[in-house]
Design an enzyme around this catalytic site. Structure first.
Site, PDB file in Angstrom:
ATOM      1  N   ASP A 743       0.855  -1.176   0.000  1.00  0.00           N
ATOM      2  CA  ASP A 743       0.000   0.000   0.000  1.00  0.00           C
ATOM      3  C   ASP A 743       0.886   1.219   0.000  1.00  0.00           C
ATOM      4  OD1 ASP A 743      -2.747   1.304   0.366  1.00  0.00           O
ATOM      5  OD2 ASP A 743      -1.559   2.187   1.989  1.00  0.00           O
ATOM      6  N   LYS A 806      10.031  -2.983   0.511  1.00  0.00           N
ATOM      7  CA  LYS A 806       9.932  -2.308  -0.787  1.00  0.00           C
ATOM      8  C   LYS A 806      10.517  -0.905  -0.676  1.00  0.00           C
ATOM      9  CE  LYS A 806       6.534  -1.183  -4.377  1.00  0.00           C
ATOM     10  NZ  LYS A 806       7.397  -1.658  -5.459  1.00  0.00           N
ATOM     11  N   HIS A 838      16.154   0.346  -5.478  1.00  0.00           N
ATOM     12  CA  HIS A 838      16.567   0.966  -6.746  1.00  0.00           C
ATOM     13  C   HIS A 838      17.976   1.490  -6.575  1.00  0.00           C
ATOM     14  CE1 HIS A 838      12.640   1.088  -8.983  1.00  0.00           C
ATOM     15  NE2 HIS A 838      12.246   0.759  -7.761  1.00  0.00           N
TER      16      HIS A 838
END
Length: 1253
Positions: A743, A806, A838
């Site tokens: 979310d 994440k 990333h």
């Protein structure tokens, strides 16, 4: 006495007619036939072929091909042929025969006349100057150009004058137009020209339904009760029906006094329907035949329509050529005709034959005529009418009897009797075969048979044993106009029985290709496949009783649609909406490596464990794995981060098999979900569900992973709960295994919905905690280690299978990774941990190694060519760094390197989507922009006119984050932050300006919805006073005055109506085009899906095309091999690009499998106009401009409307970001300066409002 139905007879064929004249031609002086036609310009070609010498005995019939050495299609134009005026040559019926018609019947007449040795003459309107009946004639003359397209063919005086001036000796009128016009026949006869048809007396008798009916009564032929005279008005008809002496009740049928072809006929169920139906029939007849009078008859419910083909010679001698069944009709227009009629008793058939011949004989009928009957369910027949002409469906009779009806007409017109041409009733063989004809028209059955017009791009005729074609105006490049009958071609099949004939027609129709205009082919195929039709006994109500016959045919039309797309790109360039603004694609085609599995794996793969034992066993296997597992993100997040999510399915499928081998020990392949879902439809013109199923088939043994945005599924807003549940179910069915549920605000209520939906679907629940801030920095603030541990505890309570960390922005530093992963591992020793990051700052590999060392089971990485910068860390680096250690990935670096070589070359194809960013940047720790958003936002900013202001956008991004309350920034919350950042830069606002002027600013829709709680509630609440000011006087649409959601938005939404939505979609797009997966796509993205379907209709499936062609089209002379499916290939070649016409259309020529094809493309450059728009006045409240560049989606007000402050004015869209411009004041709309579809620059005037005093 008329012959009985069964009798032994001699064989007569159409060749017998030509044979008769051949025997006479033997008596012609040597060379006489050749001298009838003299060539003018274009010399060097010989004149007519001399008559062939007959070898057959006199009186015997001979085959035309063996006895008549004449061309059937001379193809000489009027400029190359000159006829010498002289008397008809002995041995042929006429020197010149004119076909006073157009289309297929004109061509049919010319072919028949040519076989008899006659010269042929055509007539044409200006609109028909390119049709084949003009150039098939030996001579052709244009009609009066001052007449309308139809009136030209009804111009008797002009046609007669052309005959006299050009030595025409006979005129065949065909059907329709002047074929039943007695005045035309008389004027021809008066001019010394033979009318190839009935006598004037015959036409007067049978062209008038009253006199025809009177003769039928006189001949003792049963008739249907009806009026003796035709009525001009509905009142006259009503009075006649109401008269008790006429003994007629409703329903009745209104029929035009003149005409045919189903026109001028209407069924009248009740008295109240009479006036409307009468006027419709009368107007239709008046327009078609020049006479609007109508008869009234008793309507016989669902009879069969049986007709008898007859020939008479004017002496009272009449023969029949057996019967035809024309019962398959739509609105009284014959659709499919068969011969002979089946299912009639012998008695009924004999009575029909007898009555037909007797009726015509009483009138000394001359030439061809058809006597039509209705036959009721008891076998009783009723006379309908006589059609004193050749019928459209005459072909089926010719096929079963072998008699050329058109040639017979010409010979009878020349004065021959039936006996002289060998047509006695005894000589006409009883049919022992079956024929069936269908009419292919340019009508669209799905839209009430609405005639279609346009240019035919493809016209490929069928052929083969048992198939006859009578072709008309169809050919590649032909322009189908609205002026004439929609008939393209008649296809007639001959076989031993009805079912075999139908099978031949079905095969022929499937071979038949027409592109550029709609046809009724699907309808014909549906009829021919219908069980009741194949059984033979159908009545005139057959089509009405079977509405499914109108269901459209699922034709692929793949080649032409692909050409249309390629032509569009060749002419107009890559669609701007695709965002291909970088360099051209590389000219190097990626080489697919060969990677061989050296030995069969002994242990079960993770995919096999999951499929056989379920998600819990999968999780245990992950924890028990020795070494570090890898998820390859190349197929999803890597290209989303680097190439704006533009990677196409075809390039994944090419490398699928080597990937299946090289990464067989991987945890998963991330290949679906997130932004790939809508981008597939929106920009790549691909169905995301097709992508998933195709990849699953190609890679069956590695787990697939997707990104699920919790309650947002794969969208950017909340959906009803049943949508999320159904989505997960369909995704699992289509091949998805691991669902990474997250979310964007770490809102646990949204997470619960996603977790439960995946669990119910049977998928692997990989629940994510989204990371922001810096747990290694105690001064960072709200997002500390305890915050994350508490969130993980909440997730663990939900029974998740795997935990994901994440890190969307790449903020997880190595030290932070050690702290966070270590703390989670200590508290949750059995929970698999999967880390995603990333590499924006360049620390990705170090952070992933630190996470692995601290206890992570899985990390995300991308193949080297698709890694680094805003993408994931290098997969090759991780494999090499862990070799021969306890963290060994189990992947072979050589195999991984081979995959990387493919992606190095493949990335060159996507050069147009490169952001231009050369390296990563450590300033990500300042602005915290997610890697997947970084390149997208960079591109969007350039499209919004913010080129050169990227550093300001990044600074504004950090400011927007603060304004929103320092939130987790993951799609869709990251989109909110990005939209607000661009809004700030576009409007040159400071944080202070935003807060102070929030009530007057037209914020992007995403920002407003965020504050309304559409995404849920952020971890530390909404910031005030900004939220209150933004939402002042705003309410949520569809609620009773609610300004914001108090909890999970989806919980307050009504269930989505899947069943009703599917019904609406099927009604719009066709039931055959809509699946349950399409309904789900629509539920997520209704507008995007509709646009996708529109492009599918226009271009078809584009995933067949290689990426270079998809982006840039083809070059002239280039040849392309396109694989549509296994064993089905197209070889395309671009031949030429034509000049743009005055109407802005360019003709682009291709070859498809060596055959010429063309497409017609609108040149967008030809219609571009520079329009200077007014700008909104600065400092004037009522002068309202566009907040940023974009496209107007909808105007909400019109001039004169009274509006209040905050009322919606204009809805705009810019790069997927919708903005609702609202009124900054109370007042009256003075001007609306925009309309839907307008493209605006920032500041362009939209609305002017007179402020209320």
């Amino acid at each position: 006495m008329l012959r009985q139905w069964h009798r032994r007879s001699l064989s007569t064929s159409s060749s017998g007619i030509a044979g008769l004249f051949q025997s006479q031609q033997r008596k012609t002086p040597r060379g006489g036939l050749a001298r009838d036609i003299v060539l003018g310009r274009g010399a060097g070609r010989r004149s007519c072929v001399p008559a062939a010498r007959s070898l057959a005995p006199a009186g015997r019939h001979r085959d035309v091909a063996a006895t008549l050495a004449m061309t059937t299609s001379r193809g000489l134009s009027s400029s190359s042929v000159t006829f010498q005026e002289q008397q008809p040559t002995s041995g042929r019926p006429f020197d010149k025969v004119m076909a006073a018609n157009r289309g297929e019947i004109a061509t049919r007449i010319m072919r028949a006349a040519s076989e008899l040795g006659c010269g042929t003459v055509g007539i044409y309107s200006r609109e028909d100057r390119f049709t084949q009946h003009r150039y098939k004639a030996d001579q052709a003359f244009e009609l009066n150009t001052e007449k309308s397209p139809v009136a030209a063919y009804l111009d008797i005086d002009t046609i007669v004058r052309l005959c006299v001036q050009n030595g025409v000796q006979a005129v065949h009128p065909g059907y329709g137009f002047l074929s039943e016009n007695a005045n035309f026949a008389k004027k021809l006869e008066d001019a010394g020209v033979k009318f190839v048809g009935p006598t004037v007396e015959n036409l007067n008798t049978f062209g008038d339904k009253t006199s025809a009916k009177e003769l039928a009564i006189k001949a003792n032929v049963p008739i249907i009760t009806g009026s003796d005279c035709a009525f001009s008005t509905p009142g006259e008809a009503k009075a006649w029906i109401s008269d008790p002496k006429n003994a007629i009740t409703y329903p009745v049928i209104v029929k035009a006094a003149m005409g045919g072809g189903g026109r001028g006929i209407r069924i009248v169920p009740t008295a109240s329907d009479l006036e409307g139906m009468f006027r419709l029939a009368s107007n239709e007849a008046l327009n078609a035949f020049g006479d609007g009078r109508c008869f009234v008859e008793k309507y016989v419910d669902r009879p069969r329509h049986i007709e008898v083909q007859c020939l008479g010679d004017g002496t009272g001698n009449v023969v029949h050529l057996y019967d035809r069944d024309c019962s398959v009709q739509r609105r009284h227009q014959k659709v499919i005709e068969t011969a002979p009629a089946t299912g009639l008793s012998r008695e009924t058939r004999e009575n029909i034959f007898r009555d037909a011949c007797r009726l015509l004989a009483m009138n000394n009928y001359r030439n061809a005529g058809t006597v039509e009957f209705l036959v009721d369910k008891d076998g009783q027949h009723y006379f309908m009418e006589v059609n004193p002409r050749v019928q459209v469906e005459h072909t089926v009779t010719e096929e079963i009897t072998g008699i050329d009806i058109v040639q017979s007409q010409i010979m009878i017109a020349s004065g021959k009797t039936l006996t002289e041409i060998g047509l006695t009733q005894e000589s006409i063989v009883e049919p022992n075969s079956f024929a069936m004809q269908c009419r292919v028209t340019t009508e669209n059955p799905a839209h009430d048979f609405r005639p279609d017009t346009g240019t035919i791009d493809v016209f490929r005729m069928p052929a083969g044993f048992g198939i006859r074609l009578d072709d008309g105006p169809g050919f590649p490049g032909a322009k189908i106009t609205p002026h004439y009958d929609s008939l393209l071609v008649k296809i007639t099949a001959k076989a031993r029985n009805r079912k075999d004939a139908a099978a031949k027609l079905i095969r022929a129709l499937r071979e038949f290709r027409v592109r550029g205009v709609q046809t009724n082919k699907s309808f014909l195929l549906n009829v021919l496949s219908n069980k009741d039709f194949l059984e033979g006994e159908v009545d005139t109500g057959f089509i009405a009783a079977n509405p499914t016959l109108l269901s459209p045919l699922k034709e692929k039309d793949r080649a032409q649609k692909l050409l249309h797309y390629i032509g569009e790109v060749v002419l107009n360039g890559t669609p701007k909406s695709l965002g291909a603004t970088g360099d051209a694609p590389s000219l190097v085609d990626p080489i697919v490596p060969e990677i061989v599995r050296e030995h069969k794996e002994k242990k079960q793969s993770l995919k096999q464990i999951f499929d056989m034992h379920g998600p819990e066993a999968f999780a245990k296997a992950v924890r028990a794995n020795e070494g570090l597992l890898i998820t390859d993100t190349t197929w999803r997040d890597a290209h989303q981060s680097l190439l704006a999510t533009r990677l196409r399915t075809i390039d994944m499928l090419k490398i699928a098999e080597p990937t299946h081998v090289a990464l067989r020990n991987a945890y998963s392949l991330e290949c679906w979900g997130g932004a790939t879902f809508d981008v597939s439809m929106r920009f790549l013109h691909e169905c995301p569900w097709d992508r998933l199923s195709d990849l699953r088939e190609a890679v069956p043994d590695i787990p697939f992973q997707m990104l699920l945005r919790g309650a947002n599924a794969v969208g950017y807003t909340s959906y009803a709960d049943n949508v999320v549940y159904e989505f997960c179910k369909l995704a699992k069915e289509s091949g998805m295994d691991v669902f990474r549920v997250f979310d964007s605000l770490n809102y646990i209520e949204n997470m619960k919905l996603g977790i439960d939906a995946v669990g119910q679907a049977g998928g692997i629940v990989e629940a994510a905690v989204c990371y922001t801030g810096d747990v290694s920095n105690p001064k960072r603030g709200l997002y500390d280690l305890e915050y994350y541990l508490q969130f993980v505890r909440e997730l663990d309570k939900r029974g998740i299978h795997v935990l994901a960390i994440k890190d969307m922005a790449g903020l997880l530093k190595p030290k932070a990774a050690t702290l966070l992963v270590g703390a989670i591992r200590d508290e949750f020793p059995n929970l698999p941990i999967h880390v995603h990051t990333h590499d924006t700052a360049g620390t990705g590999v170090a952070s992933m190694l630190a996470a692995a060392a601290a206890g992570a089971d899985v990390v995300d990485a991308a193949l080297d060519a698709m890694s680094g910068s805003t993408s994931q860390p290098s997969l090759g680096a991780l494999v090499a760094s862990t070799q021969n250690s306890s963290l060994d990935t189990g992947l072979d670096l050589n195999d991984v390197s081979k995959l990387n070589e493919y992606w190095e070359e493949c990335r060159g194809l996507y050069a147009p989507f490169e952001s231009g960013q050369k390296t990563g940047s450590a300033d990500v720790y300042l602005h915290e922009m997610p890697g997947g958003q970084y390149t997208n936002l960079l591109y969007q900013s350039s499209q919004l006119g913010l080129t050169g202001q990227w550093s300001q956008v990044k600074t504004a991004y950090a400011a927007a984050n603060r304004l929103l309350g320092d939130i987790i920034k993951v799609t869709p919350s990251s989109k909110v932050t990005g939209d607000l950042a661009q809004f700030i830069v576009s409007n040159k606002l400071s944080e202070h300006d935003v807060i102070e002027n929030a009530e007057q600013l037209s914020f992007p829709s995403s920002v407003i919805e965020y504050f309304q709680g559409y995404l849920g509630i952020p971890p530390f609440g909404f910031p005030e006073p900004l939220r209150g000011r933004v939402l002042k006087e705003r309410t949520i649409k569809g609620t009773e005055g609610l300004s914001c959601f108090a909890g999970r938005p989806g919980a307050q939404l009504p269930s989505f109506d899947f069943e009703g939505t599917r019904a609406n979609m099927e009604a719009k797009w066709g039931a055959d085009k809509i699946s349950k997966y399409d309904v789900m796509s629509y539920a997520m993205y209704p507008t995007v899906f509709d646009e996708f379907m529109e492009r599918q209709d226009e271009y078809g499936k584009l995933s067949y095309l290689d990426t270079r062609t998809f982006l840039t089209g083809m070059k002239v002379g280039e040849e392309l091999n396109v694989s549509l499916e296994k064993g089905k290939h197209l070889i395309l070649k671009l031949i030429s690009v034509g000049e743009t016409s005055k109407d802005g259309i360019a003709n682009i020529q291709f070859e498809v499998n060596g055959q010429p094809r063309s497409v017609h493309v609108k040149d967008k450059r030809a219609v571009v106009k520079d329009t200077q728009r007014l700008k909104a006045l600065k400092g004037v409240t009522g002068s309202i401009g566009a907040a940023m560049p974009g496209v107007v989606l909808e105007t909400k007000v019109k001039k004169g409307d009274t509006v209040k402050k905050g009322d919606p004015l204009v809805l705009m869209s810019a790069m997927k970001m919708e903005t609702l411009i609202t009124s900054p004041c109370d007042g009256v709309v003075k001007q609306v300066a925009v309309t839907a579809g307008d493209t605006l620059d920032g500041g362009d005037l939209c609305i002017e409002i007179d402020e209320a005093m």
